[in-house]
Design an enzyme around this catalytic site. Structure first.
Site, PDB file in Angstrom:
ATOM      1  N   ASP A  30      -4.838 -13.119   3.753  1.00 39.61           N
ATOM      2  CA  ASP A  30      -5.987 -12.042   4.148  1.00 39.61           C
ATOM      3  C   ASP A  30      -7.125 -12.637   2.756  1.00 39.61           C
ATOM      4  O   ASP A  30      -8.305 -12.336   3.266  1.00 39.61           O
ATOM      5  CB  ASP A  30      -6.159 -11.231   4.374  1.00 39.61           C
ATOM      6  CG  ASP A  30      -5.026 -10.110   3.832  1.00 39.61           C
ATOM      7  OD1 ASP A  30      -4.983 -11.031   2.219  1.00 39.61           O
ATOM      8  OD2 ASP A  30      -4.798  -8.528   3.634  1.00 39.61           O
ATOM      9  N   HIS A  72      -6.719  -7.120  -0.368  1.00 40.54           N
ATOM     10  CA  HIS A  72      -6.633  -5.764  -0.653  1.00 40.54           C
ATOM     11  C   HIS A  72      -6.165  -5.542  -1.880  1.00 40.54           C
ATOM     12  O   HIS A  72      -4.965  -6.118  -2.123  1.00 40.54           O
ATOM     13  CB  HIS A  72      -5.951  -5.106   0.351  1.00 40.54           C
ATOM     14  CG  HIS A  72      -6.861  -5.402   1.946  1.00 40.54           C
ATOM     15  ND1 HIS A  72      -5.938  -6.350   2.487  1.00 40.54           N
ATOM     16  CD2 HIS A  72      -7.531  -4.566   2.241  1.00 40.54           C
ATOM     17  CE1 HIS A  72      -7.013  -6.556   3.032  1.00 40.54           C
ATOM     18  NE2 HIS A  72      -7.887  -5.488   3.400  1.00 40.54           N
ATOM     19  N   ASP A 130      -3.092 -10.526  -2.158  1.00 38.46           N
ATOM     20  CA  ASP A 130      -3.460 -10.211  -0.784  1.00 38.46           C
ATOM     21  C   ASP A 130      -5.331  -9.277  -1.205  1.00 38.46           C
ATOM     22  O   ASP A 130      -5.418  -9.342  -2.389  1.00 38.46           O
ATOM     23  CB  ASP A 130      -2.324  -8.784  -0.705  1.00 38.46           C
ATOM     24  CG  ASP A 130      -2.965  -8.735   0.647  1.00 38.46           C
ATOM     25  OD1 ASP A 130      -2.116  -8.881   1.835  1.00 38.46           O
ATOM     26  OD2 ASP A 130      -3.881  -7.579   1.447  1.00 38.46           O
ATOM     27  N   HIS A 166       0.920  -0.889  -0.096  1.00 40.09           N
ATOM     28  CA  HIS A 166      -0.108  -0.264   0.195  1.00 40.09           C
ATOM     29  C   HIS A 166       0.259   1.478  -0.445  1.00 40.09           C
ATOM     30  O   HIS A 166       0.076   2.013  -0.439  1.00 40.09           O
ATOM     31  CB  HIS A 166      -0.819   0.070   1.356  1.00 40.09           C
ATOM     32  CG  HIS A 166      -2.410  -0.930   1.291  1.00 40.09           C
ATOM     33  ND1 HIS A 166      -3.137  -0.801   0.447  1.00 40.09           N
ATOM     34  CD2 HIS A 166      -1.963  -1.662   2.306  1.00 40.09           C
ATOM     35  CE1 HIS A 166      -3.373  -2.582   0.564  1.00 40.09           C
ATOM     36  NE2 HIS A 166      -3.385  -2.851   1.456  1.00 40.09           N
TER      37      HIS A 166
END
Length: 335
Positions: free
Chosen positions: A246, A161, A159, A122
């Protein structure tokens, strides 16, 4: 696998209620202790010059000074302490070392996996966010291009996200292909299917934003129908996996239904594609916030590279995902 680990990464502690805690690495090591053929290697920390190769130098200085002054809340999700800066450099150094080992021939049962934290995907060019301070995968990719003789690097981010930072850093470049499968609408809200890259990077970004509830068959279909042909055509010298765990059905901060076996299926596909394209392959840890399923997922990847054949998914590709995949194939420049 060849696991990279540094005790320095345990010192970054954003607080007792924060999901990105040092216990993540401790849980991984406890889980791997139950499996055979596990070894750990340290790495030289990344330098500020390594970070500035993919981040704004003024930001690099700012985040270092923020940590050295005691840290605090950089934003509501991203908390630093004095120990965060050394941990971030160690985490990026582990990613660099894994990439170098892969380029130097570490493969098969010795495929490198960098177990660093804080995670990185991120972190954008000029800012920290989403638990991330330095973009580990981006640092590793740039290192491969600048120092290891690579001409092209592919990054697959599984991931849950979207790796907005990695996409941001390479969005207008054609020497790095970034591909992500992630939950649509989840933090940070980026990664739409029509984000393809721009300028020299047009067509070098591929996003598959999946609906909540997507599972093993959906992820495998996206890999088979989108990533495999696109990355084969890109023909990378280095293949990096931003490996978050995740999207697991038991992770507390997502709504996906990937199983532990599903990570074995993805790992097997990644290995096959890296072999087919003769690309050096390395894994870099991102998210995963259920300690048990994080450890189990990494254990499954390790066992897959140790010779275990994963079992195919029981479910079918959902209608929503089928429509999404068909739409991406019809509109993306890579197809």
């Amino acid at each position: 696998m060849r696991f990279g680990f540094s005790e320095t990464c345990l010192a970054h502690d954003p607080g007792p209620r924060h999901p990105e805690s040092p216990d993540r690495l401790r849980a991984i090591k406890r889980g791997l202790a139950k499996r055979h053929s596990v070894s750990y290697e340290g790495a030289t920390p990344a330098t500020e010059a390594d970070a500035a190769a993919v981040h704004d130098p003024d930001y690099v200085a700012e985040i270092r000074e923020f940590c050295e002054s005691g840290g605090g809340d950089w934003d509501p999700d991203t908390t630093a302490s004095e120990e965060t800066w050394p941990a971030a450099l160690a985490s990026a150094g582990l990613a660099k070392d894994a990439t170098r080992a892969a380029v130097n021939g570490a493969a098969g049962r010795n495929t490198p996996f960098a177990l660093g934290r804080p995670p990185g995907h991120h972190a954008v060019y000029d800012d920290a966010m989403g638990f991330c301070f330095l973009n580990n995968a981006a640092v590793a990719a740039q290192y491969a291009l600048d120092d290891l003789g690579a001409d092209r690097v592919a990054i697959f981010d599984w991931d849950v996200h979207h790796g907005n930072g990695t996409q941001d850093i390479f969005y207008d470049r054609g020497d790095v292909f970034y591909a992500s499968i992630h939950e649509d609408g989840l933090y940070p809200g980026t990664g739409d299917a029509d984000e393809h890259g721009e300028g020299d990077g047009a067509g070098a970004t591929l996003n598959a934003p999946f609906p909540a509830g997507s599972g093993d068959a959906d992820f495998c279909a996206a890999f088979d129908e989108l990533l495999e042909p696109a990355i084969t055509d890109f023909d990378p010298d280095v293949f990096l996996v931003s490996a978050g765990f995740d999207a697991h059905r038991h992770d507390p901060i997502s709504r996906m239904h990937v199983t532990t076996e599903g990570y074995g299926l993805l790992a097997d596909r990644v290995r096959t594609l890296a072999d087919a394209t003769d690309a050096a392959l390395a894994f870099i840890l991102e998210g995963g916030y259920s300690l048990d399923t994080l450890a189990d997922g990494i254990g499954m990847v390790h066992e897959t590279f140790d010779g275990r054949e994963p079992v195919g998914p029981d479910d079918d590709v959902s209608d929503d995902v089928r429509d999404l995949l068909d739409g991406i194939r019809a509109s993306h420049p890579a197809f």
